[in-house]
Design an enzyme around this catalytic site. Structure first.
Site, PDB file in Angstrom:
ATOM      1  N   THR A   1      33.036  23.790 -22.933  1.00 31.27           N
ATOM      2  CA  THR A   1      33.853  22.772 -23.058  1.00 31.27           C
ATOM      3  C   THR A   1      32.746  21.521 -22.785  1.00 31.27           C
ATOM      4  O   THR A   1      33.048  20.138 -23.459  1.00 31.27           O
ATOM      5  CB  THR A   1      35.002  22.551 -22.285  1.00 31.27           C
ATOM      6  OG1 THR A   1      35.876  23.891 -22.355  1.00 31.27           O
ATOM      7  CG2 THR A   1      35.913  21.387 -22.417  1.00 31.27           C
ATOM      8  N   ASP A   2      32.056  21.632 -21.934  1.00 24.60           N
ATOM      9  CA  ASP A   2      31.087  20.529 -21.557  1.00 24.60           C
ATOM     10  C   ASP A   2      30.052  20.234 -22.801  1.00 24.60           C
ATOM     11  O   ASP A   2      29.918  19.185 -23.029  1.00 24.60           O
ATOM     12  CB  ASP A   2      30.070  21.297 -20.337  1.00 24.60           C
ATOM     13  CG  ASP A   2      30.558  20.796 -19.062  1.00 24.60           C
ATOM     14  OD1 ASP A   2      31.624  19.670 -18.724  1.00 24.60           O
ATOM     15  OD2 ASP A   2      30.306  21.194 -17.800  1.00 24.60           O
ATOM     16  N   LEU A   3      29.842  21.567 -23.357  1.00 23.60           N
ATOM     17  CA  LEU A   3      28.839  21.219 -24.350  1.00 23.60           C
ATOM     18  C   LEU A   3      29.366  20.551 -25.811  1.00 23.60           C
ATOM     19  O   LEU A   3      28.741  19.868 -26.234  1.00 23.60           O
ATOM     20  CB  LEU A   3      28.324  22.623 -25.024  1.00 23.60           C
ATOM     21  CG  LEU A   3      27.402  23.287 -23.700  1.00 23.60           C
ATOM     22  CD1 LEU A   3      27.191  24.811 -24.128  1.00 23.60           C
ATOM     23  CD2 LEU A   3      26.326  22.460 -23.385  1.00 23.60           C
TER      24      LEU A   3
END
Length: 413
Positions: free
Chosen positions: A185-187
């Site tokens: 999700t960060d990426l």
């Protein structure tokens, strides 16, 4: 903002002031740096980005000893210049405002409203730089009942539905929710933020207008549900976990070989027949229970254990070779040692070595972006904390030695 880029790059004319840390924001700014943007990474004096200490493993120096540079930090910060500024001080805030005047983009991932008290929020900076593109990355966005919550990738994977789809079936051993093996999700938020920044820059170039970008991890995770989200919206039924199997196709899953695992994706009846013939089980091709995919789905609990025992009789390499020759879609499940020694990965140059002042060289994963006219440039290894502070202040803001000495003595830089 760069007047004479040294190389033909897509973003050689853009300067980015990067106030982000950890992963989502730095992933965005690394993408922009790979495409040629000048990225100035602003960190806290003394400690810097939290991920600098998120180890082991750490980069080793020439003598084989650990440095202070964690591999986690190295993964998301190449191509940047690093400066240290204490933005909680009035003098530090003045430095940031002066750098904003020299920049095209500001990236930040502070808690909602935190930069307003420093006069570094979009409303404040837009007054002095109307065409600035300002991107905020938070867990839940700038509005809504959760806006003040801290957002972490693991939590968002759960809240945003990904973990309801990932993991073994609840009725099988080991069943239950499972997060992805990387902070996906960060990426993906970093990737979406990259797209948004590029779109805003295009708009600015056409109209002269800057704008504000509000990126939220939860929004991104919901968007990432893609076809599974659409399935729910159109059926009203929440999809369930199926582990490494497919709810509509059999066999379409992982199998353990004698020395590892493979994926077999038999998308039609002919591929299924070839699969069992290669496995020396031709009778399974004629079994009335398994003749068609709907029948195989209906009888998966009988068929899959038979196939699993069959696959264990050969090695991973034997299966891959035979299945590929027969045109049956398949692939290995590689560990990372196998990934980086894979001939295709090597042919695509997905590992790079860059000069580094502590170790001589640092190994990094390359960008997947392949542009024919403006290729990615690898100009700067992930920088040391504050490595470029003096250079940036001298070159961009015309600070003299006396002022820099004063700022250092007072802990502002």
């Amino acid at each position: 903002m760069q007047n004479s880029p040294q190389h033909k790059t897509a973003l050689g004319h853009i300067r980015v002031l990067d106030l982000t840390r950890v992963l989502a924001g730095p992933w965005c700014s690394q993408n922009l740096a790979d495409l040629g943007a000048e990225v100035i990474k602003v960190e806290r004096p003394g400690s810097g980005d939290d991920t600098r200490s998120w180890g082991p493993p750490y980069l080793k120096d020439h003598a084989g000893n650990n440095t202070s540079e964690a591999a986690y930090y190295l993964a998301a910060n190449r191509g940047k210049q690093a400066i240290t500024v204490d933005i909680s001080t009035p003098e530090g805030q003045e430095i940031i405002r002066a750098l904003v005047l020299q920049s095209d983009v500001v990236l930040e991932n502070y808690k909602v409203g935190q930069l307003k008290k420093y006069g570094l929020d979009y409303a404040s900076l837009q007054q002095i730089k109307p065409d600035i593109v300002y991107c905020s990355i938070t867990g839940f966005g700038q509005n809504g009942p959760y806006a003040q919550r801290a957002g972490y990738d693991f939590i968002i994977q759960g809240m945003g539905g990904l973990m309801s789809l990932t993991g073994e079936r609840d009725d099988l051993p080991g069943g239950g929710p499972q997060k992805a093996g990387v902070a996906i999700t960060d990426l993906m938020t970093g990737m979406y933020a990259t797209i948004a920044v590029l779109a805003a820059l295009t708009h600015r170039d056409k109209t002269g207008e800057g704008q504000y970008i509000d990126m939220a991890l939860l929004d991104v995770q919901v968007a990432m549900l893609a076809n599974m989200g659409a399935n729910y919206l159109h059926s009203g039924k929440a999809p369930q976990r199926w582990g490494n199997a497919h709810q509509n196709i059999v066999p379409y899953q992982t199998f353990a070989t004698s020395d590892g695992h493979i994926i077999v994706a038999a998308g039609n009846d002919a591929q299924y027949r070839k699969f069992v013939q290669i496995g020396d089980k031709p009778e399974l091709a004629e079994d009335q229970r398994f003749l068609t995919n709907p029948l195989r789905v209906q009888h998966r609990d009988i068929l899959v254990p038979i196939l699993a025992a069959m696959v264990q009789c050969k090695s991973k390499a034997e299966w891959i070779s035979a299945l590929e020759a027969a045109g049956v879609p398949c692939g290995p499940i590689n560990n990372l040692d196998e990934v980086f020694h894979d001939s295709q990965v090597q042919a695509r140059h997905m590992q790079i070595d860059m000069p580094h002042p502590c170790s001589g060289t640092v190994k990094l994963v390359a960008s997947p972006l392949k542009l024919s006219k403006t290729p990615v440039q690898y100009e700067q290894a992930p920088p040391l904390l504050g490595q470029h502070t003096e250079h940036c202040l001298q070159q961009l803001l015309n600070f003299d030695d006396a002022k820099i000495t004063h700022l250092k003595a007072n802990g502002i830089i």
